[in-house]
Design a protein around this motif. Structure first.
Motif, PDB file in Angstrom:
ATOM      1  N   HIS A   1       0.829  -1.210   0.000  1.00 47.13           N
ATOM      2  CA  HIS A   1       0.000   0.000   0.000  1.00 47.13           C
ATOM      3  C   HIS A   1       0.864   1.261   0.000  1.00 47.13           C
ATOM      4  CE1 HIS A   1      -3.423   2.551   0.779  1.00 47.13           C
ATOM      5  NE2 HIS A   1      -2.773   3.087   1.803  1.00 47.13           N
ATOM      6  N   SER A   2       2.020   1.210   0.668  1.00 47.10           N
ATOM      7  CA  SER A   2       2.852   2.398   0.750  1.00 47.10           C
ATOM      8  C   SER A   2       3.428   2.802  -0.597  1.00 47.10           C
ATOM      9  CB  SER A   2       3.992   2.160   1.754  1.00 47.10           C
ATOM     10  OG  SER A   2       4.799   1.072   1.318  1.00 47.10           O
ATOM     11  N   ALA A   3       3.515   1.819  -1.541  1.00 46.74           N
ATOM     12  CA  ALA A   3       4.084   2.128  -2.847  1.00 46.74           C
ATOM     13  C   ALA A   3       3.057   2.739  -3.788  1.00 46.74           C
ATOM     14  CB  ALA A   3       4.677   0.872  -3.470  1.00 46.74           C
ATOM     15  N   GLU A   4       1.748   2.637  -3.434  1.00 46.70           N
ATOM     16  CA  GLU A   4       0.711   3.125  -4.322  1.00 46.70           C
ATOM     17  C   GLU A   4       0.681   4.647  -4.329  1.00 46.70           C
ATOM     18  OE1 GLU A   4      -1.072   1.383  -6.356  1.00 46.70           O
ATOM     19  OE2 GLU A   4      -0.260  -0.531  -5.683  1.00 46.70           O
ATOM     20  N   LEU A   5       0.453   5.202  -5.519  1.00 46.81           N
ATOM     21  CA  LEU A   5       0.306   6.646  -5.660  1.00 46.81           C
ATOM     22  C   LEU A   5      -1.166   6.981  -5.454  1.00 46.81           C
ATOM     23  CD1 LEU A   5       1.957   9.186  -6.337  1.00 46.81           C
ATOM     24  CD2 LEU A   5       1.338   8.845  -8.726  1.00 46.81           C
ATOM     25  N   ALA A   6      -1.475   7.684  -4.381  1.00 46.82           N
ATOM     26  CA  ALA A   6      -2.876   7.974  -4.056  1.00 46.82           C
ATOM     27  C   ALA A   6      -2.959   9.298  -3.322  1.00 46.82           C
ATOM     28  CB  ALA A   6      -3.471   6.852  -3.201  1.00 46.82           C
ATOM     29  N   PHE A   7      -4.168   9.873  -3.330  1.00 46.83           N
ATOM     30  CA  PHE A   7      -4.392  11.166  -2.685  1.00 46.83           C
ATOM     31  C   PHE A   7      -4.820  10.960  -1.237  1.00 46.83           C
ATOM     32  CE2 PHE A   7      -4.926  12.289  -7.175  1.00 46.83           C
ATOM     33  CZ  PHE A   7      -4.146  13.430  -7.249  1.00 46.83           C
TER      34      PHE A   7
ATOM     35  N   GLN B   1     -17.149  -0.315  -4.655  1.00 44.56           N
ATOM     36  CA  GLN B   1     -16.004  -1.203  -4.896  1.00 44.56           C
ATOM     37  C   GLN B   1     -14.914  -0.411  -5.610  1.00 44.56           C
ATOM     38  OE1 GLN B   1     -16.933  -4.685  -7.193  1.00 44.56           O
ATOM     39  NE2 GLN B   1     -14.833  -5.416  -7.280  1.00 44.56           N
ATOM     40  N   HIS B   2     -13.723  -0.384  -5.023  1.00 45.11           N
ATOM     41  CA  HIS B   2     -12.596   0.320  -5.609  1.00 45.11           C
ATOM     42  C   HIS B   2     -11.806  -0.617  -6.522  1.00 45.11           C
ATOM     43  CE1 HIS B   2     -13.555   2.928  -2.216  1.00 45.11           C
ATOM     44  NE2 HIS B   2     -12.824   3.886  -2.756  1.00 45.11           N
TER      45      HIS B   2
ATOM     46  N   CYS C   1     -10.619   5.234 -12.045  1.00 45.17           N
ATOM     47  CA  CYS C   1     -12.064   5.190 -12.257  1.00 45.17           C
ATOM     48  C   CYS C   1     -12.641   6.481 -11.703  1.00 45.17           C
ATOM     49  CB  CYS C   1     -12.651   3.968 -11.544  1.00 45.17           C
ATOM     50  SG  CYS C   1     -14.442   3.854 -11.619  1.00 45.17           S
ATOM     51  N   VAL C   2     -13.302   7.268 -12.536  1.00 49.31           N
ATOM     52  CA  VAL C   2     -13.875   8.557 -12.140  1.00 49.31           C
ATOM     53  C   VAL C   2     -15.397   8.455 -12.254  1.00 49.31           C
ATOM     54  CG1 VAL C   2     -13.966  11.029 -12.576  1.00 49.31           C
ATOM     55  CG2 VAL C   2     -11.827   9.776 -12.954  1.00 49.31           C
TER      56      VAL C   2
ATOM     57  N   ALA D   1     -10.971   6.896  -7.975  1.00 51.96           N
ATOM     58  CA  ALA D   1     -10.164   5.861  -7.324  1.00 51.96           C
ATOM     59  C   ALA D   1      -9.187   5.333  -8.355  1.00 51.96           C
ATOM     60  CB  ALA D   1     -11.049   4.734  -6.792  1.00 51.96           C
ATOM     61  N   SER D   2      -8.019   4.945  -7.914  1.00 49.82           N
ATOM     62  CA  SER D   2      -6.964   4.547  -8.841  1.00 49.82           C
ATOM     63  C   SER D   2      -6.416   3.172  -8.498  1.00 49.82           C
ATOM     64  CB  SER D   2      -5.830   5.577  -8.843  1.00 49.82           C
ATOM     65  OG  SER D   2      -5.253   5.680  -7.550  1.00 49.82           O
TER      66      SER D   2
END
Length: 804
Positions: free
Chosen positions: A37-43, A333-334, A399-400, A410-411
């Motif tokens: 999870h730490s490697a994911e690029l997220a807001f 669902q993401h 997904c927008v 969500a990405s």
């Protein structure tokens, strides 16, 4: 996996995929442990809608988590926003606008939709859109109006003004803010002041005051005059102001106003039109009957009814208003980040809900991704499928979900696993047509890393079909050609091939196209109807594809006694019927229909038709025109009665023939109905009176040569009777068998469905007289028509009924 998708069930016996899958799946590299999870690029923080004060600074928040280094930029109205002294990206990723500007004198406005964009070495993500607007305040477009009320009555003032953010409304009496602790004064957020139980000291001048961060406005003054007490006479309940239709977003407050008067003062109550309970949580009543719903949700949507009841009676007045609560899009669902081997299929799924239902779009590294090529979108865009993935598909996918109440995103990241030492693509792929249903595909092995190849997979689809209709066939590693069968004639197909090793699949070869050969069309199914004593109608199925291949139909016909055909009559492939008229009523005709295209003529379908039976039936059976009478009087009681009389007439006609020992043909209504009724069911089963002449069903005809025809022997005997047949002193067009006198076990059968003509039993006068004297011992059952509205059906008639 794209390369290993299942073929149609008919092709499974030829597939070797079960042999390829186990070693392939066991030896594929596992996903990297570094993709946590730490490697994911997220807001962690996204910008939100806001209202800015012109000339004042403002900050749009944005904070991103992901593997560094992470670069953050901003977009305004879809275009990248360059850094300047006017707008700066802060260290935490937020955007600071030093002096918010409006569009004045040609200078650009800072109003618009803003997006935060974050990128690292794995891909790019885009935040939700944040709409930034300038704070404003308009003039009042509704000012309070002067009013006069009686003591104990109700007074109401209203003002309306637009502004961003929504203005706060307060009221002044004689330039002094009113006392909000006074229970007789009710202030509604939408700019309404209600005063109940009017008293003389309520008289004065009232002003509406609107304020927000942009400005403060004061309305015109409105005078309230309170007169003396009323007469105390009875007054019907009246609703002065009812609830308005409202459209709100979740978590806002709904105010449904209801002001009622009457004497005595009416009781105000609320209900829902659908009968559901309003509930108690977050519900309160202000003043004498205003309904306030705090923190509204989608479940609060509905029609609300305000009722004003006279105490102690059933007298009531009602008013209603609709409340619509919208909810911004949110994810149920993401999408999940995945790792897949090259050449396989990757799938992302996201489910969003909202009111109204949100629209879903997909982004690849911040760019809109549409269907096409190896990308497919299904289930209202909630499922993204990428087949035959390669290094170019490695990216961050978003997904927008968006509706009129807001948007959400969500990405997820796709990692393509590419093993070392994979073979190159197969070379020199060629496809050659072998027949109208077969194509031979050949190739040569890749140049490098060929020792570990365990097989090939051939990908096949129609050139005009989308990629998702592609199917595969597996081929042994020692085979460099494959015969693809069960294809459609005159159709273009696309082929490409991949080599498989325990490490994975090679990249795809260059696709090649080939078209199957054409062939002459099959014999068309043909049916014939007799429309009159000299007219035939030919019926068949239209073949629109014939017109695409320079084809159509050819029709030939001739009297069976002649050697040469009339024709060909050329007809287009879209035609499905043709009438032959001015024919010889006494002749038997042979009709031949064939289809042709640029590859030649197909086999012909042949039919023999006799017009003599039709002309005789026309002369002999006018009294039994049951079907015609029924069609004319389908819904008429008179028509039903006439049909019954005609049926009885038919029976009397038949009995008279039996009494006088006639050996001629007995026509029953059932036979007439078969001849005159419109076609029912498949054409191969229509008009037994005509099609039966052929002596065989379509399935019995079998394939015919181009110049051949097959005719049943019984058919020829019926159509061309031999002279001197047993029991026939004179030649007749339609021979009938002669049977000895009846016994108790014998039966007379009429209207047999296996023959176009009814079969009659010939008996002598003595036997007929004996039958009439003992009707209860008749060895026969006669079929007479029982008339229904819209149809005919036969029913047995006993001897007693017949005699009557």
């Amino acid at each position: 996996m794209a390369a290993l998708r299942a073929a149609p069930p008919s092709r499974w016996p030829r597939l070797l995929l079960p042999l390829l899958l186990p070693p392939l799946l066991l030896l594929l590299p596992a996903p990297s442990d570094g993709l946590g999870h730490s490697a994911e690029l997220a807001f962690a923080v996204e910008p939100s809608d806001d209202v800015a004060v012109p000339g004042q600074p403002m900050v749009l928040g944005c904070r991103v988590e992901g593997t560094p280094p992470v670069r953050i930029t901003w977009r305004k109205n879809g275009m990248e926003l360059p850094e300047s002294t006017h707008s700066t990206v802060l260290a935490n990723g937020s955007l600071m606008i030093r002096h918010f500007l409006l569009d004045q004198g040609g200078s650009p406005s800072d109003e618009g939709d803003y997006e935060c964009v974050a990128q690292n070495r794995f891909g790019l993500v885009v935040s939700r859109k944040a709409r930034i607007q300038a704070a404003t305040m308009s003039d009042f477009h509704v000012h309070p109006q002067a009013t006069v009320g009686e003591e104990g009555g109700v007074a109401r003032f209203q003002c309306q003004i637009h502004g961003l953010p929504k203005p706060l409304i307060t009221w002044q009496k004689n330039r002094v803010p009113i006392d909000t602790d006074n229970e007789r004064y009710t202030l509604l957020p939408k700019g309404v002041l209600q005063i109940t139980g009017l008293q003389a000291e309520d008289s004065g001048i009232f002003h509406c005051v609107a304020s927000n961060i942009a400005s403060v406005r004061v309305s015109h003054g409105a005078r309230l005059t309170v007169s003396g007490s009323g007469s105390g006479a009875y007054k019907e309940p009246t609703i002065l102001v009812g609830p308005e239709n409202l459209t709100l977003t979740v978590h806002q407050t709904a105010v449904l106003e209801c002001v009622a008067t009457g004497n005595p003062r009416p009781i105000v109550s609320w209900s829902r039109l659908d009968g559901r309970p309003i509930g108690v949580e977050g519900i309160q009543v202000l003043g004498t009957g205003n309904l306030i719903i705090s923190d509204v949700s989608v479940q609060h949507s509905g029609v609300y009814v305000c009722a004003a009841n006279r105490p102690g009676t059933r007298v009531r007045r009602t008013a209603q208003g609709r409340l619509v609560v919208q909810a911004p899009a949110e994810f149920v669902q993401h999408p999940q980040s995945i790792s897949r081997p090259a050449g396989t299929t990757a799938m992302f799924t996201c489910q969003a809900q909202g009111e109204p239902p949100p629209h879903v779009t997909w982004l690849k590294n911040g760019q809109v991704l549409g269907p096409g090529g190896h990308v497919r979108l299904k289930n209202n865009n909630s499922t993204l499928t990428i087949s035959g993935i390669g290094p170019e598909d490695e990216a961050i996918y978003q997904c927008v979900a968006e509706n009129s109440a807001g948007s959400s995103q969500a990405s997820a990241r796709l990692t393509v696993l590419w093993a070392e030492g994979l073979p190159g693509p197969p070379l020199n792929v060629q496809a050659v047509s072998v027949s109208s249903t077969e194509v031979r595909v050949s190739w040569t092995e890749p140049v490098v890393n060929t020792k570990e190849i365990i097989g090939y997979v051939l990908h096949i689809r129609k050139a005009a079909d989308p990629p998702e209709l592609e199917y595969q066939e597996a081929v042994s590693k020692s085979t460099f050609q494959h015969l693809v069968s069960d294809l459609e004639p005159s159709t273009a197909y696309s082929f490409y091939i991949k080599a498989y090793t325990p490490r994975g699949a090679s990249s795809a070869s260059a696709p090649t196209l080939a078209s199957t050969l054409g062939e002459a069309p099959a014999p068309p199914p043909l049916s014939v109807r007799v429309l009159g004593s000299s007219t035939l109608q030919l019926l068949w199925e239209p073949w629109p594809r014939l017109a695409q291949h320079e084809g159509g139909f050819k029709l030939f016909y001739r009297p069976a006694s002649k050697t040469s055909f009339t024709g060909p009559i050329l007809l287009p492939g879209t035609v499905s019927s043709y009438n032959l008229s001015q024919l010889d009523p006494t002749a038997v005709y042979e009709v031949k229909l064939l289809a042709y295209n640029q590859h030649g003529e197909g086999n012909a379908t042949v039919r023999f038709v006799s017009l003599r039976g039709a002309s005789e039936r026309t002369a002999l059976s006018p009294p039994c025109d049951c079907r015609k009478e029924e069609a004319t009087n389908q819904t008429s009681t008179t028509g039903i009665v006439i049909g019954i009389h005609i049926g009885v007439t038919c029976i009397i006609f038949c009995v008279l023939f039996l009494l006088f020992g006639q050996r001629g043909r007995v026509l029953l209504c059932k036979d007439v109905e078969n001849q005159l009724s419109p076609p029912q069911g498949p054409r191969s089963q229509r008009d037994p009176g005509v099609l039966g002449l052929n002596g065989a069903g379509w399935g019995e005809l079998g394939p015919l040569g181009r110049d051949e025809k097959r005719v049943d022997v019984k058919e020829l005997e019926q159509l061309f009777p031999r002279a001197g047949a047993v029991g026939q002193p004179h030649p007749r067009p339609h021979p009938r068998p002669t049977v000895s006198a009846p016994t108790r076990a014998s039966r007379l059968r009429a209207g047999s469905a296996s023959s176009p003509w009814s079969q009659a039993l010939a008996i002598g006068p003595d036997q007929a007289a004996a039958l009439l004297q003992a009707p209860d011992q008749w060895p026969l059952r006669l079929s007479v028509p029982r008339v229904r509205q819209g149809s005919l059906e036969t029913s047995p008639l006993s001897g007693t009924e017949s005699r009557a």
